[in-house]
Design an enzyme around this catalytic site. Sequence first.
Site, mmCIF file in Angstrom:
data_model
loop_
_atom_site.group_PDB
_atom_site.id
_atom_site.type_symbol
_atom_site.label_atom_id
_atom_site.label_comp_id
_atom_site.label_asym_id
_atom_site.label_seq_id
_atom_site.Cartn_x
_atom_site.Cartn_y
_atom_site.Cartn_z
ATOM 1 N N TYR A 92 0.818 -1.210 0.000
ATOM 2 C CA TYR A 92 0.000 0.000 0.000
ATOM 3 C C TYR A 92 0.854 1.264 0.000
ATOM 4 O O TYR A 92 1.757 1.426 0.827
ATOM 5 C CB TYR A 92 -0.881 -0.018 1.252
ATOM 6 C CG TYR A 92 -2.057 0.918 1.244
ATOM 7 C CD1 TYR A 92 -3.201 0.624 0.516
ATOM 8 C CD2 TYR A 92 -2.045 2.081 2.015
ATOM 9 C CE1 TYR A 92 -4.304 1.468 0.550
ATOM 10 C CE2 TYR A 92 -3.142 2.926 2.059
ATOM 11 C CZ TYR A 92 -4.273 2.616 1.312
ATOM 12 O OH TYR A 92 -5.375 3.449 1.363
ATOM 13 N N SER A 186 1.061 -7.806 1.873
ATOM 14 C CA SER A 186 0.089 -6.819 2.325
ATOM 15 C C SER A 186 -0.888 -6.501 1.187
ATOM 16 O O SER A 186 -1.596 -7.389 0.728
ATOM 17 C CB SER A 186 0.805 -5.579 2.856
ATOM 18 O OG SER A 186 -0.085 -4.727 3.521
ATOM 19 N N GLN A 187 -0.943 -5.253 0.713
ATOM 20 C CA GLN A 187 -1.801 -4.968 -0.435
ATOM 21 C C GLN A 187 -1.453 -5.892 -1.601
ATOM 22 O O GLN A 187 -2.337 -6.414 -2.283
ATOM 23 C CB GLN A 187 -1.642 -3.513 -0.877
ATOM 24 C CG GLN A 187 -2.416 -3.183 -2.157
ATOM 25 C CD GLN A 187 -2.172 -1.773 -2.633
ATOM 26 O OE1 GLN A 187 -3.014 -0.907 -2.465
ATOM 27 N NE2 GLN A 187 -1.013 -1.518 -3.235
ATOM 28 N N ASP A 272 -0.179 -8.863 14.207
ATOM 29 C CA ASP A 272 -0.391 -7.949 13.080
ATOM 30 C C ASP A 272 -1.703 -7.199 13.279
ATOM 31 O O ASP A 272 -2.784 -7.747 13.087
ATOM 32 C CB ASP A 272 -0.416 -8.745 11.773
ATOM 33 C CG ASP A 272 -0.447 -7.859 10.539
ATOM 34 O OD1 ASP A 272 -0.691 -6.644 10.675
ATOM 35 O OD2 ASP A 272 -0.241 -8.396 9.436
ATOM 36 N N HIS A 302 3.075 -6.385 11.366
ATOM 37 C CA HIS A 302 2.797 -6.455 9.925
ATOM 38 C C HIS A 302 4.045 -6.689 9.078
ATOM 39 O O HIS A 302 3.938 -6.950 7.887
ATOM 40 C CB HIS A 302 2.071 -5.183 9.476
ATOM 41 C CG HIS A 302 1.452 -5.291 8.129
ATOM 42 N ND1 HIS A 302 0.613 -6.338 7.765
ATOM 43 C CD2 HIS A 302 1.556 -4.503 7.021
ATOM 44 C CE1 HIS A 302 0.218 -6.181 6.510
ATOM 45 N NE2 HIS A 302 0.779 -5.080 6.046
#
Length: 323
Positions: A92, A186-187, A272, A302
């Site tokens: 992100y 993640s993203q 996370d 994370h």
Amino acid sequence: MALFDLPPDQLRDYRSRSEEPEDFETFWADTLAETRRHDLDARFEPVTTPLTTLDVFDVTFAGFGGHPVKGWLVLPAGTSRPLPVVVEYLGYGGGRGLPHTHLLWGSAGFAHFVMDTRGQGGGWGGGDTPDPVGSASAYPGFLTRGIEDPHDFYYRRVFTDAVRAVEAARSHPLVDATRTAAVGTSQGGGITLAVGGLVPDLAAVAPDVPFLCDFPRAITLSDRTPYREVANYLKTYRGRTAQVARTLSYFDGVHFASRGRAPALFSAALEDRTCPPSTVFGAYNAYAGRDRTIEVYDFNDHEGGGPFQEAVRLSWLPARLTS
């Protein structure tokens, strides 16, 4: 930071309550058909770099709406035969950055295709792909852009770009289209799950600590951005919760996971707070493919496994791409 989500033994049995819209299949079939009316127009321009062991190409292809999307293709220097390809999606706020930041997969002997994420890059890396589509009012960030309607939602464009990135990578003569993997963190992990559900013939997917999963739980459990963007939007636009939930249901990694068939390597981190472990397990437990595994990092936030997870990928993925 202590554990805050479900106990580890309950995560293995957790099932998301995200409800799939009845027209999910039609929505995505129509979206991809609409974009494929535009010529892919994949172009690969050689780039001169100081990297002596890798060859780099500046890539442009037509994504959602025919909009130009950038990327990098990185190959072992002097490659003369088609190689399996790792298509990577980014986290992100980040962009494709500079070629020398993408050394791992080419150094391991694979073709490596990195997709720039439209409109992003201001947070880190630097991006080169604008998003020419505007939206109605949104909370700062990307997660609420166009959230009033699934057809206008930002991630409809991103997920479509991601499918076209696979098609662009496969169009290069030094890529073996039959051996394609999608990876991301993640993203990028959430985008990877979407691609795994929309592209039926991938050889492998590896979503690490994936974002964009199990929205009903994520937006009420995580107190961090990006999920917090939705809560902050609804704090201002009262009464739109059902409308927003409907939009998000078309983009939930849980529903893409239920269509994924390729061998899959997930990862989750139990501390996370950005992508809570239960949301990751919501997608993992819904995954349809039989060859699936998940690495769990007990005391990590994370950052997940970081370089340790990269090492796991490097030992797991070759068997899926070189056989």
